[in-house]
Motif scaffolding. Structure first.
Motif, PDB file in Angstrom:
ATOM      1  N   ALA A 121       0.830  -1.206   0.000  1.00 32.89           N
ATOM      2  CA  ALA A 121       0.000   0.000   0.000  1.00 32.89           C
ATOM      3  C   ALA A 121       0.863   1.255   0.000  1.00 32.89           C
ATOM      4  CB  ALA A 121      -0.921  -0.011   1.227  1.00 32.89           C
ATOM      5  N   TRP A 122       1.914   1.229   0.791  1.00 31.11           N
ATOM      6  CA  TRP A 122       2.793   2.393   0.875  1.00 31.11           C
ATOM      7  C   TRP A 122       3.474   2.636  -0.473  1.00 31.11           C
ATOM      8  CZ3 TRP A 122       3.003   6.420   3.707  1.00 31.11           C
ATOM      9  CH2 TRP A 122       4.144   7.232   3.737  1.00 31.11           C
ATOM     10  N   SER A 123       3.847   1.546  -1.152  1.00 31.34           N
ATOM     11  CA  SER A 123       4.487   1.661  -2.467  1.00 31.34           C
ATOM     12  C   SER A 123       3.550   2.337  -3.456  1.00 31.34           C
ATOM     13  CB  SER A 123       4.868   0.288  -3.010  1.00 31.34           C
ATOM     14  OG  SER A 123       5.806  -0.323  -2.171  1.00 31.34           O
ATOM     15  N   ALA A 124       2.277   1.971  -3.399  1.00 27.12           N
ATOM     16  CA  ALA A 124       1.291   2.575  -4.305  1.00 27.12           C
ATOM     17  C   ALA A 124       1.174   4.064  -4.031  1.00 27.12           C
ATOM     18  CB  ALA A 124      -0.071   1.886  -4.131  1.00 27.12           C
ATOM     19  N   PHE A 125       1.168   4.415  -2.749  1.00 28.04           N
ATOM     20  CA  PHE A 125       1.062   5.820  -2.370  1.00 28.04           C
ATOM     21  C   PHE A 125       2.298   6.591  -2.833  1.00 28.04           C
ATOM     22  CE2 PHE A 125      -0.108   9.488  -0.076  1.00 28.04           C
ATOM     23  CZ  PHE A 125       1.000   9.948   0.615  1.00 28.04           C
ATOM     24  N   ILE A 126       3.464   6.018  -2.585  1.00 26.19           N
ATOM     25  CA  ILE A 126       4.722   6.671  -2.974  1.00 26.19           C
ATOM     26  C   ILE A 126       4.792   6.832  -4.478  1.00 26.19           C
ATOM     27  CG2 ILE A 126       7.225   6.372  -3.089  1.00 26.19           C
ATOM     28  CD1 ILE A 126       6.263   7.295  -0.380  1.00 26.19           C
ATOM     29  N   HIS A 127       4.350   5.827  -5.205  1.00 24.63           N
ATOM     30  CA  HIS A 127       4.376   5.884  -6.664  1.00 24.63           C
ATOM     31  C   HIS A 127       3.544   7.047  -7.165  1.00 24.63           C
ATOM     32  CE1 HIS A 127       2.955   4.840 -10.773  1.00 24.63           C
ATOM     33  NE2 HIS A 127       4.235   4.634 -10.927  1.00 24.63           N
ATOM     34  N   ALA A 128       2.362   7.213  -6.552  1.00 27.93           N
ATOM     35  CA  ALA A 128       1.493   8.323  -6.956  1.00 27.93           C
ATOM     36  C   ALA A 128       2.199   9.653  -6.721  1.00 27.93           C
ATOM     37  CB  ALA A 128       0.181   8.260  -6.187  1.00 27.93           C
ATOM     38  N   GLN A 129       2.888   9.749  -5.593  1.00 26.93           N
ATOM     39  CA  GLN A 129       3.605  10.989  -5.291  1.00 26.93           C
ATOM     40  C   GLN A 129       4.766  11.183  -6.263  1.00 26.93           C
ATOM     41  OE1 GLN A 129       2.205  12.917  -2.835  1.00 26.93           O
ATOM     42  NE2 GLN A 129       0.768  11.258  -2.973  1.00 26.93           N
ATOM     43  N   ASP A 130       5.472  10.076  -6.620  1.00 22.85           N
ATOM     44  CA  ASP A 130       6.608  10.168  -7.548  1.00 22.85           C
ATOM     45  C   ASP A 130       6.143  10.683  -8.897  1.00 22.85           C
ATOM     46  OD1 ASP A 130       8.367   7.194  -6.368  1.00 22.85           O
ATOM     47  OD2 ASP A 130       8.370   9.280  -5.676  1.00 22.85           O
ATOM     48  N   VAL A 131       5.022  10.170  -9.376  1.00 24.13           N
ATOM     49  CA  VAL A 131       4.495  10.587 -10.673  1.00 24.13           C
ATOM     50  C   VAL A 131       4.141  12.055 -10.624  1.00 24.13           C
ATOM     51  CG1 VAL A 131       2.518  10.375 -12.218  1.00 24.13           C
ATOM     52  CG2 VAL A 131       3.673   8.332 -11.409  1.00 24.13           C
ATOM     53  N   SER A 132       3.538  12.464  -9.524  1.00 29.16           N
ATOM     54  CA  SER A 132       3.156  13.869  -9.361  1.00 29.16           C
ATOM     55  C   SER A 132       4.391  14.758  -9.382  1.00 29.16           C
ATOM     56  CB  SER A 132       2.393  14.000  -8.042  1.00 29.16           C
ATOM     57  OG  SER A 132       1.839  15.280  -7.925  1.00 29.16           O
ATOM     58  N   GLN A 133       5.429  14.316  -8.711  1.00 23.23           N
ATOM     59  CA  GLN A 133       6.667  15.110  -8.673  1.00 23.23           C
ATOM     60  C   GLN A 133       7.335  15.138 -10.031  1.00 23.23           C
ATOM     61  OE1 GLN A 133       8.982  13.389  -5.505  1.00 23.23           O
ATOM     62  NE2 GLN A 133       7.907  14.531  -3.928  1.00 23.23           N
ATOM     63  N   LEU A 134       7.327  13.996 -10.722  1.00 19.15           N
ATOM     64  CA  LEU A 134       7.921  13.920 -12.057  1.00 19.15           C
ATOM     65  C   LEU A 134       7.199  14.870 -12.997  1.00 19.15           C
ATOM     66  CD1 LEU A 134       9.926  12.578 -14.051  1.00 19.15           C
ATOM     67  CD2 LEU A 134       8.179  10.842 -14.468  1.00 19.15           C
ATOM     68  N   THR A 135       5.869  14.890 -12.911  1.00 19.00           N
ATOM     69  CA  THR A 135       5.069  15.767 -13.764  1.00 19.00           C
ATOM     70  C   THR A 135       5.401  17.224 -13.494  1.00 19.00           C
ATOM     71  OG1 THR A 135       3.274  14.142 -13.765  1.00 19.00           O
ATOM     72  CG2 THR A 135       2.720  16.359 -14.466  1.00 19.00           C
ATOM     73  N   ALA A 136       5.456  17.583 -12.211  1.00 20.69           N
ATOM     74  CA  ALA A 136       5.752  18.972 -11.857  1.00 20.69           C
ATOM     75  C   ALA A 136       7.159  19.353 -12.317  1.00 20.69           C
ATOM     76  CB  ALA A 136       5.607  19.172 -10.347  1.00 20.69           C
ATOM     77  N   GLN A 137       8.106  18.444 -12.123  1.00 13.45           N
ATOM     78  CA  GLN A 137       9.489  18.716 -12.516  1.00 13.45           C
ATOM     79  C   GLN A 137       9.595  18.858 -14.026  1.00 13.45           C
ATOM     80  OE1 GLN A 137      12.068  19.286 -10.306  1.00 13.45           O
ATOM     81  NE2 GLN A 137      13.030  19.997 -12.193  1.00 13.45           N
ATOM     82  N   CYS A 138       8.906  17.967 -14.736  1.00 16.42           N
ATOM     83  CA  CYS A 138       8.945  17.999 -16.198  1.00 16.42           C
ATOM     84  C   CYS A 138       8.331  19.289 -16.729  1.00 16.42           C
ATOM     85  CB  CYS A 138       8.207  16.773 -16.755  1.00 16.42           C
ATOM     86  SG  CYS A 138       8.659  16.353 -18.450  1.00 16.42           S
ATOM     87  N   ALA A 139       7.228  19.711 -16.088  1.00 15.43           N
ATOM     88  CA  ALA A 139       6.577  20.958 -16.505  1.00 15.43           C
ATOM     89  C   ALA A 139       7.505  22.148 -16.248  1.00 15.43           C
ATOM     90  CB  ALA A 139       5.259  21.140 -15.757  1.00 15.43           C
ATOM     91  N   ALA A 140       8.208  22.114 -15.129  1.00 14.07           N
ATOM     92  CA  ALA A 140       9.129  23.208 -14.807  1.00 14.07           C
ATOM     93  C   ALA A 140      10.312  23.232 -15.787  1.00 14.07           C
ATOM     94  CB  ALA A 140       9.637  23.050 -13.376  1.00 14.07           C
ATOM     95  N   ASN A 141      10.768  22.036 -16.182  1.00 18.16           N
ATOM     96  CA  ASN A 141      11.910  21.937 -17.096  1.00 18.16           C
ATOM     97  C   ASN A 141      11.579  22.384 -18.511  1.00 18.16           C
ATOM     98  OD1 ASN A 141      13.404  20.922 -15.014  1.00 18.16           O
ATOM     99  ND2 ASN A 141      13.299  18.788 -15.693  1.00 18.16           N
ATOM    100  N   ALA A 142      10.292  22.528 -18.801  1.00 17.40           N
ATOM    101  CA  ALA A 142       9.887  22.910 -20.159  1.00 17.40           C
ATOM    102  C   ALA A 142      10.266  24.349 -20.475  1.00 17.40           C
ATOM    103  CB  ALA A 142       8.375  22.719 -20.329  1.00 17.40           C
ATOM    104  N   GLY A 143      10.617  25.120 -19.466  1.00 24.06           N
ATOM    105  CA  GLY A 143      11.057  26.486 -19.725  1.00 24.06           C
ATOM    106  C   GLY A 143       9.982  27.515 -19.430  1.00 24.06           C
ATOM    107  N   ASP A 144      10.162  28.702 -19.998  1.00 24.25           N
ATOM    108  CA  ASP A 144       9.254  29.810 -19.734  1.00 24.25           C
ATOM    109  C   ASP A 144       8.016  29.702 -20.626  1.00 24.25           C
ATOM    110  OD1 ASP A 144       9.438  33.445 -20.039  1.00 24.25           O
ATOM    111  OD2 ASP A 144       8.217  32.140 -18.757  1.00 24.25           O
ATOM    112  N   VAL A 145       7.215  28.709 -20.331  1.00 22.75           N
ATOM    113  CA  VAL A 145       6.020  28.422 -21.123  1.00 22.75           C
ATOM    114  C   VAL A 145       4.868  28.152 -20.154  1.00 22.75           C
ATOM    115  CG1 VAL A 145       7.310  27.485 -23.081  1.00 22.75           C
ATOM    116  CG2 VAL A 145       6.632  25.966 -21.218  1.00 22.75           C
TER     117      VAL A 145
END
Lengths: 146, 299
Positions: free
Chosen positions: A14-38
């Protein structure tokens, strides 16, 4: 002792599932930030299994309506624990318009800009090199008006 | 062994509720049997292929801002009627409308008004059991500081996208369809009202191109037409759709070009869509959109 092992295993699952959801959320936010001034518009979270030998690589497909006179940016990010490296392609019907991986040169780009001149439905394809299993996020952003 | 399944079930509920609604059932949120029992009129393959971004809360607002059109609160729906929205149909439709308004406010950095619209969105999203996707504490904090605009924009739009994914994966596409409709009609209203004040060829074309989006929207809503409220909504949208029939969109074919500039890859499209829309038709679309939108917000 047996009950403890079972309960502990379930907790880890259960904890792994929760952590995975958080990892995806962080990856998405990081990827969006890395896209630049857009300006972020949409994300495409992809998790694919390994493809069969000799077969086409598994591909996630998303249909998008893109508007004329707009520059869009398409970014791709691969999760740290991914086996394969993610590739994002933009297609107009069956015509490949752009890709974050140029097979002719072997060059990778973290993103590409698309100067849209035709309002229409396009498709984003996300796959992993060599048909490997993988996790990744694609981001579509608004750059500017043409 | 049965205990293992019980433990696993409990664990999945706990893990899932961190992101999912975990909401109790509400009769007003249930899809009526009349809709569920209806045969699928379009194939699942087609439904999967329906565009992911049928309407964005920010694209129209971004275009208008770049055109240099000054902000006006005439274009946004007042928030004082939120208390009158009591059915899930009204709440979902207006959630979309306020999401579009929030996008417009964010683009123009109207922080004081943003708070009101965040509150309205919170009220409506809680009512349809999707409030968990909006971290309102963070959103309000970001809204009070103009330096946080990028973060505010990202979280607002991302939350909206996550909510939409959740509705799709939890068999609540009926509500997603209403929210998306609300966003679209408010975006079209914004574009048409701005055009009346500041006529612009690019904006005229963008309005004409909504013909394509509306076709997709009607395709989605058609699935629920056996519900009277959706049927009425389709009648309203049909008035705009009928006008769009006269918009002609033709394509000039060209080859795409891939160029590398400063290490960056740029795809230049040489296909062009040409939108032919007469001033008279545009005027009719503007008037009808205003009427339809005002009727929808007065429900």
């Amino acid at each position: 002792m047996k009950k403890f092992i079972i309960a502990f295993s379930v907790f880890v699952f259960a904890w792994s599932a929760f952590i995975h959801a958080q990892d995806v959320s962080q990856l998405t936010a990081q990827c969006a930030a890395n896209a630049g001034d857009v300006m972020y518009l949409k994300d495409f979270v992809v998790k694919l299994d390994q493809g069969t030998p000799g077969g086409a690589p598994p591909t996630a497909r998303f249909a998008l309506l893109l508007s004329k006179n707009v520059v869009y940016r398409f970014s791709i990010c691969t999760a740290a624990n991914s086996d394969g490296e993610a590739v994002l392609q933009l297609l107009d019907m069956n015509t490949l318009l752009g890709s974050t991986f140029i097979s002719a040169t072997g060059k990778d780009f973290p993103y590409f800009d698309f100067k849209c001149q035709k309002t229409s439905v396009y498709h984003v394809f996300i796959s992993f090199k060599e048909g490997r299993a993988g996790e990744g996020v694609g981001i579509m952003s608004y750059v500017k008006k043409l | 062994m049965p205990k293992l399944f019980i433990y696993l079930f409990i664990a999945l509920v706990v893990a899932g509720s961190c992101k999912s609604g975990g909401a109790g059932k509400d009769a007003s949120l249930e899809i009526p049997d009349s809709v569920l029992n209806m045969g699928i009129e379009i194939s699942e393959e087609v439904m999967r292929d329906i565009v992911q971004n049928i309407s964005s809360p920010v694209e129209m607002a971004a275009m208008i801002k770049e055109l240099g059109v000054p902000y006006s609160n005439r274009y946004i729906s007042p928030t004082d009627r939120v208390g009158n929205l009591t059915t899930s149909y009204q709440q979902a439709l207006n959630l979309g409308i306020y999401a579009a308004d929030l996008g417009y406010l964010n683009m123009n950095n109207k922080t004081s008004a943003v708070i009101d619209y965040l509150t309205a969105i919170k009220t409506l999203s809680d009512a349809i059991k999707v409030g968990q996707f909006f971290d309102f504490t963070t959103l309000k904090r970001l809204a009070t500081n103009s330096k946080n605009l990028d973060s505010l924009m990202y979280i607002s739009v991302h939350s909206f996208n996550e909510m939409d994914k959740y509705l799709h994966s939890n068999n609540r596409t009926n509500l997603s369809a209403l929210i998306v409709t609300g966003v679209w009609i408010e975006g079209l209203y914004l574009g048409t009202q701005v055009y009346e004040i500041s006529p612009n060829q690019q904006l005229a074309e963008r309005i004409g191109e909504q013909k394509l989006t509306l076709d997709q929207l009607v395709l989605i809503l058609d699935k629920y037409q056996q519900d009277k409220q959706y049927a009425n909504l389709l009648v309203e949208l049909g008035k705009i759709k009928d006008l769009f029939q006269a918009v002609n969109i033709r394509i000039e074919i060209g080859e795409p070009e891939m160029v590398e500039e400063n290490g960056m890859l740029i795809i230049v499209q040489h296909d062009k869509s040409i939108v032919e829309i007469s001033p008279e038709l545009l005027k009719s679309i503007i008037e009808t959109t205003e009427q339809v939108r005002n009727r929808l917000i007065s429900l």
